[in-house]
Design a protein around this motif. Structure first.
Motif, PDB file in Angstrom:
ATOM      1  N   UNK A   1      24.418  59.007  27.260  1.00  0.00           N
ATOM      2  CA  UNK A   1      24.461  58.134  26.165  1.00  0.00           C
ATOM      3  C   UNK A   1      22.716  58.493  25.659  1.00  0.00           C
ATOM      4  N   UNK A   2      21.816  58.257  26.409  1.00  0.00           N
ATOM      5  CA  UNK A   2      20.644  58.547  25.833  1.00  0.00           C
ATOM      6  C   UNK A   2      20.305  60.086  25.814  1.00  0.00           C
ATOM      7  N   UNK A   3      20.811  60.942  26.505  1.00  0.00           N
ATOM      8  CA  UNK A   3      20.672  62.413  26.224  1.00  0.00           C
ATOM      9  C   UNK A   3      21.133  62.687  24.894  1.00  0.00           C
ATOM     10  N   UNK A   4      22.380  62.133  24.480  1.00  0.00           N
ATOM     11  CA  UNK A   4      23.043  62.477  23.072  1.00  0.00           C
ATOM     12  C   UNK A   4      22.162  61.952  22.093  1.00  0.00           C
TER      13      UNK A   4
ATOM     14  N   UNK B   1      21.912  48.914  39.277  1.00  0.00           N
ATOM     15  CA  UNK B   1      22.333  49.666  40.382  1.00  0.00           C
ATOM     16  C   UNK B   1      21.090  49.236  41.489  1.00  0.00           C
ATOM     17  N   UNK B   2      19.928  49.088  41.433  1.00  0.00           N
ATOM     18  CA  UNK B   2      18.993  48.395  42.356  1.00  0.00           C
ATOM     19  C   UNK B   2      19.581  47.005  42.629  1.00  0.00           C
ATOM     20  N   UNK B   3      19.793  46.286  41.849  1.00  0.00           N
ATOM     21  CA  UNK B   3      20.453  44.881  42.398  1.00  0.00           C
ATOM     22  C   UNK B   3      21.629  45.203  43.193  1.00  0.00           C
ATOM     23  N   UNK B   4      22.634  45.876  42.708  1.00  0.00           N
ATOM     24  CA  UNK B   4      23.690  46.111  43.671  1.00  0.00           C
ATOM     25  C   UNK B   4      23.558  46.683  44.940  1.00  0.00           C
TER      26      UNK B   4
ATOM     27  N   UNK C   1      16.625  51.728  26.840  1.00  0.00           N
ATOM     28  CA  UNK C   1      16.759  50.205  27.573  1.00  0.00           C
ATOM     29  C   UNK C   1      18.156  50.092  28.128  1.00  0.00           C
ATOM     30  N   UNK C   2      19.085  50.674  27.568  1.00  0.00           N
ATOM     31  CA  UNK C   2      20.318  50.692  28.381  1.00  0.00           C
ATOM     32  C   UNK C   2      20.302  51.640  29.921  1.00  0.00           C
ATOM     33  N   UNK C   3      19.708  52.605  29.960  1.00  0.00           N
ATOM     34  CA  UNK C   3      19.218  53.324  31.055  1.00  0.00           C
ATOM     35  C   UNK C   3      18.632  52.339  31.933  1.00  0.00           C
ATOM     36  N   UNK C   4      17.412  51.750  31.579  1.00  0.00           N
ATOM     37  CA  UNK C   4      16.847  50.779  32.144  1.00  0.00           C
ATOM     38  C   UNK C   4      17.557  49.523  32.643  1.00  0.00           C
ATOM     39  N   UNK C   5      18.400  49.069  31.952  1.00  0.00           N
ATOM     40  CA  UNK C   5      19.256  48.063  32.351  1.00  0.00           C
ATOM     41  C   UNK C   5      20.304  48.610  33.476  1.00  0.00           C
TER      42      UNK C   5
ATOM     43  N   UNK D   1      28.773  54.161  37.779  1.00  0.00           N
ATOM     44  CA  UNK D   1      29.387  54.606  36.426  1.00  0.00           C
ATOM     45  C   UNK D   1      28.588  54.246  35.427  1.00  0.00           C
ATOM     46  N   UNK D   2      28.100  53.184  35.290  1.00  0.00           N
ATOM     47  CA  UNK D   2      27.308  52.639  34.214  1.00  0.00           C
ATOM     48  C   UNK D   2      26.078  53.216  34.005  1.00  0.00           C
ATOM     49  N   UNK D   3      25.190  53.692  35.064  1.00  0.00           N
ATOM     50  CA  UNK D   3      24.251  54.549  34.777  1.00  0.00           C
ATOM     51  C   UNK D   3      24.236  55.695  34.512  1.00  0.00           C
TER      52      UNK D   3
END
Length: 437
Positions: A378-381, A410-413, A401-405, A370-372
């Protein structure tokens, strides 16, 4: 992209410890290769073979012992000289002359003997030693199975850690492409006088961070491939990973078998109990049978032959060292039983913790997806607003930066979900990734 995000992604990549070797291979193939080729597991199998050989030796204690002896002697010691002549069956009246008895000439002899000894009763030591040897051999085999499962878990960690690193590199490439596109757009606007030069410089600084991140990721991947190669019993490896990082719905598993390490602990406790019985038997009488035959020659034709048979009883009525050893063996048996209980309690704890870890990993993965999705929208807008001149570049970079985070999360999870499921299999005794030994 902020330095904090870069550091988080770098730590995530460090979790990957290897990449499968030549060709497209599944995690099942990797596990089986580690079981066959890893030097550590080969050493463990050698220990199993050693214990089996020891067990065979203990079983053979009940068999008779045959001893062959050959000897040659020359002496003028009075008692030995008389005895040698007697064994050679050539004693005469002259040999009883006191002068000859006291000062015999040197005499030579050669001959040999064969002695067969058979234990009849040893206070239970042989039976106890045989059982202890069998239990220890079985315990070592169970320990080897546990080592193989622990290796399988390590392979899962390495395999999917490598996939995390590979996916991170792909996303770094996506970011690099995005930055280049933004540089072209902002550069064109700067040339038109619609944006400040500082905006373009900010993007170039961001691009430099991406390049540094890419170099770090490449280093992590090389380290990962080398690490998995170590687990698989070979050098650095390359190739594609065929098993996807995202797990499917787990199939209903059959009732797990008892954990091999718990089986080993139980067998070790039994072996220690038999060892205590064997030590106690040292203070009991023992009965043995002995059969023998011997010959002693003066010349090839002049010789004496004899045989004997006997049954004997030996009993060390009191031996302080043997009593101390018996007490020590009894204490060791109790320690092994207590250790078995502790390991069973530890296994229950590990199972509870592993189940909780799986539940938590599943929740984190759902939240990360969901976060991704939210970060990408948000980045698109923001990017669209920036192109319309309605938002500053810093907002777009913050959104990236938020997308990268979110990607890091998601990779961690995903990694934690895959590893936590394997850890649960290890805790419950279920074959990891369904791979049977």
């Amino acid at each position: 992209m902020t330095n904090k995000v870069i550091q988080r992604l770098g730590l995530l990549l460090a979790a990957g410890t290897g990449l499968w070797g030549q060709g497209s291979m599944t995690v099942t193939d990797a596990i089986r290769k580690a079981w066959v080729d890893q030097a550590g597991l080969k050493a463990g199998q050698a220990m199993v073979d050693s214990r089996k050989a020891e067990a065979e030796g203990y079983r053979d204690l009940r068999l008779p012992t045959l001893t062959l002896q050959a000897q040659g002697v020359r002496t003028n010691e009075p008692m030995m000289a008389f005895g040698i002549k007697l064994n050679q069956a050539r004693i005469g009246m002259a040999d009883f002359n006191p002068l000859v008895l006291n000062h015999p000439d040197a005499i030579g002899a050669y001959g040999g003997s064969a002695v067969l000894q058979q234990p009849l009763y040893t206070g239970g030591r042989i039976t106890a030693a045989r059982k202890a040897g069998d239990f220890m051999a079985q315990a070592e085999a169970a320990s080897q199975e546990r080592r193989k499962q622990e290796t399988a878990l390590a392979v899962v960690q390495a395999y999917f850690g490598a996939e995390v690193a590979e996916q991170a590199l792909k996303w770094v490439g996506d970011t690099e492409t995005w930055v280049k596109g933004m540089e072209d757009f902002v550069g064109a606007r700067v040339n038109q006088g619609l944006m400040l030069e500082s905006e373009l410089q900010r993007l170039k600084a961001f691009h430099a961070q991406v390049d540094a991140q890419k170099a770090e990721v490449v280093m992590q991947i090389r380290s990962a491939r080398s690490g998995l190669g170590l687990l698989l019993g070979q050098g650095p490896v390359d190739g594609a990973l065929a098993t996807p990082l995202e797990p499917g719905t787990p199939a209903p598993a059959a009732a797990p078998a008892r954990r091999p390490d718990l089986v080993a602990a139980e067998l070790q406790a039994k072996a220690a109990g038999e060892g205590a019985k064997a030590a106690k038997g040292n203070n009991l009488p023992e009965v043995g049978l002995e059969l023998g035959a011997g010959t002693l020659h003066h010349s090839w034709s002049q010789k004496g032959d004899w045989t004997w048979a006997g049954v004997g009883v030996k009993w060390k009525v009191f031996s302080a060292p043997d009593l101390a050893k018996a007490r020590a063996a009894k204490a060791q048996a109790q320690a092994a039983k207590d250790m078995q209980i502790f390991k069973e309690q530890q296994a229950e704890h590990e199972t509870r913790v592993a189940r909780e870890a799986v539940t938590a990993a599943e929740a984190r993965y759902a939240a990360a997806k969901d976060a991704l999705a939210a970060a990408e929208e948000s980045r698109r807008l923001r990017e669209a607003r920036h192109k319309e001149g309605l938002a500053p570049l810093i907002e777009v970079l913050d959104a990236e930066a938020a997308v990268q985070g979110a990607r890091t999360l998601i990779l961690q999870s995903l990694y934690e979900l895959r590893v936590s499921r394997a850890s649960l299999d290890l805790a419950t005794g279920t074959p990891i990734e369904g791979v049977q030994p």
